[in-house]
Design an enzyme around this catalytic site. Structure first.
Site, short mmCIF file in Angstrom:
data_model
loop_
_atom_site.label_atom_id
_atom_site.label_comp_id
_atom_site.label_asym_id
_atom_site.label_seq_id
_atom_site.Cartn_x
_atom_site.Cartn_y
_atom_site.Cartn_z
N SER A 178 0.84 -1.19 0.00
CA SER A 178 0.00 0.00 0.00
C SER A 178 0.87 1.24 0.00
O SER A 178 2.00 1.23 0.50
CB SER A 178 -0.90 0.00 1.23
OG SER A 178 -1.47 1.26 1.46
N SER A 179 0.32 2.33 -0.52
CA SER A 179 1.05 3.60 -0.53
C SER A 179 1.26 4.15 0.87
O SER A 179 2.06 5.06 1.07
CB SER A 179 0.29 4.63 -1.37
OG SER A 179 -1.01 4.85 -0.84
N CYS A 180 0.58 3.58 1.88
CA CYS A 180 0.74 4.07 3.24
C CYS A 180 2.11 3.73 3.83
O CYS A 180 2.43 4.16 4.94
CB CYS A 180 -0.37 3.56 4.15
SG CYS A 180 -0.22 1.80 4.57
N TYR B 201 -0.27 -0.97 10.18
CA TYR B 201 -0.35 -1.67 8.89
C TYR B 201 0.88 -1.35 8.05
O TYR B 201 1.47 -2.24 7.43
CB TYR B 201 -1.63 -1.26 8.18
CG TYR B 201 -1.83 -1.88 6.82
CD1 TYR B 201 -2.30 -3.18 6.70
CD2 TYR B 201 -1.57 -1.16 5.65
CE1 TYR B 201 -2.50 -3.76 5.45
CE2 TYR B 201 -1.76 -1.73 4.41
CZ TYR B 201 -2.23 -3.02 4.31
OH TYR B 201 -2.42 -3.59 3.08
N LYS C 67 3.79 -3.85 6.35
CA LYS C 67 4.04 -3.91 4.91
C LYS C 67 5.47 -3.52 4.56
O LYS C 67 6.07 -4.07 3.63
CB LYS C 67 3.04 -3.01 4.17
CG LYS C 67 1.63 -3.59 4.12
CD LYS C 67 1.63 -4.91 3.38
CE LYS C 67 0.27 -5.57 3.36
NZ LYS C 67 0.29 -6.86 2.64
N HIS D 36 -12.63 1.54 3.33
CA HIS D 36 -11.89 2.72 2.90
C HIS D 36 -12.87 3.77 2.37
O HIS D 36 -14.06 3.53 2.26
CB HIS D 36 -10.85 2.34 1.84
CG HIS D 36 -9.71 1.55 2.40
ND1 HIS D 36 -9.56 0.20 2.16
CD2 HIS D 36 -8.66 1.92 3.19
CE1 HIS D 36 -8.46 -0.23 2.78
NE2 HIS D 36 -7.91 0.78 3.40
#
Length: 316
Positions: free
Chosen positions: A108-110, A137, A141, A180
């Site tokens: 994920s871009s997070c 999270y 990742k 989301h």
């Protein structure tokens, strides 16, 4: 890979995994395998190792994860950290031990710092602090990305990480407690429309900017990674364009046909001010998104309306 190669898709019943399954099937791959969470608990190292020893997949696509929005991340930080670490570590290690030479890890871009320069480049990873609302999270990742990078570096295997921007599409999670922003907006506006166009209250100021990628485009990126050896261990996947949450809400409101008012609750958190992906690296390799946001929202809303009875049991 050839069309008969045995490819294991972890999380094949989720939004991303099912889209990847459809994309690979459409491309002619005919030896796909998947296990539901009831059939195989990916948090169980012994069970995962036994599965790999029996099935011997030639490639693995890791689309399995515990996911959710700001509220879910805030309420269940330990689960978001630990369960995601367990899932990905078991898969990566079992793949390595069982001579899997192609592993595609989806994140994920997070993973990028909260205040990193925009658009986000792959090299910005680990250069600053994370967004507090989803750091649990993100840390999990990041560990997966680094594990794949380590195997690639030490053992020269084609382990690659694809980091998508915000994904949406068919089979998304429309539970208002854990979803989301885009699917949550679709459901909120639809139910408000059904309730005599009641007003809709949304979190935050509406000013944060977000980028959205249709899950079928993401699946095409995975297919591209299956059929090619990508030049680096980490690649962003996105459209390269973004919009404010306010603009997104208005676009979804129009698509749904809701005629009521929108109120913004500025006492609720906004999250990261902006998250736009730099997708130059994957574009240079030969992939780019094809589905416009307008078409994607329309298709996703139509899917939701067709399947909305499946969501009626959720307690809001």
């Amino acid at each position: 890979m050839n069309k008969h190669s045995k490819i294991y898709i972890a999380g094949h019943k989720g939004m991303v995994g099912s889209a990847v399954w459809r994309a690979l099937t459409a491309a002619g791959y005919n030896n796909l395998i998947g296990k539901s969470s009831k059939e195989l608990d990916l948090r169980n190292q012994q069970a995962v190792n036994a599965f790999f020893e029996t099935e011997k997949p030639e490639a693995v696509i890791d689309a399995a994860a515990r996911v959710g929005g700001i509220l879910a991340n805030n309420d269940f930080p330990y689960q978001f950290l630990m369960e995601n670490l367990q899932i990905q570590n078991n898969l990566i290690d079992a793949a390595h031990k069982n001579e899997v030479n192609k592993f595609i890890f989806l994140g994920s871009s997070c993973i990028y710092p909260k205040l990193a320069p925009q658009p986000l480049k792959e090299e910005y990873l680990l250069t600053d602090t994370l967004e507090p609302t989803n750091e649990w999270y993100a840390i999990a990742k990041i560990a997966g990305v680094k594990a794949c990078e380590a195997i690639r570096k030490q053992y020269n295997k084609d382990f690659v990480s694809l980091m998508p921007t915000n994904l949406y599409g068919p089979f998304d999670n429309f539970d208002l407690k854990t979803s989301h922003v885009l699917p949550a907006l679709i459901r909120k506006f639809h139910e408000a429309k059904e309730n005599n166009n009641a007003p809709v209250t949304l979190w935050g100021s509406g000013s944060p900017m977000r980028e959205f990628l249709h899950v079928d485009d993401m699946a095409r990126a995975v297919l591209f990674a299956v059929e090619n050896i990508l030049p680096d261990h980490l690649h962003n996947v996105g459209t390269g364009t973004d919009l404010t949450i306010k603009s997104l809400a208005e676009q979804i409101q129009q698509t749904v046909g809701h005629k009521g008012e929108i109120f913004w609750d500025s006492t609720k958190p906004d999250g990261t001010p902006r998250k736009l992906m730099n997708v130059d690296k994957l574009k240079a390799a030969g992939w780019e998104a094809q589905i416009s946001l307008e078409k994607g929202i329309t298709d996703t809303y139509n899917w939701f309306v067709k399947n909305q009875n499946d969501f009626k049991e959720v307690k809001l």
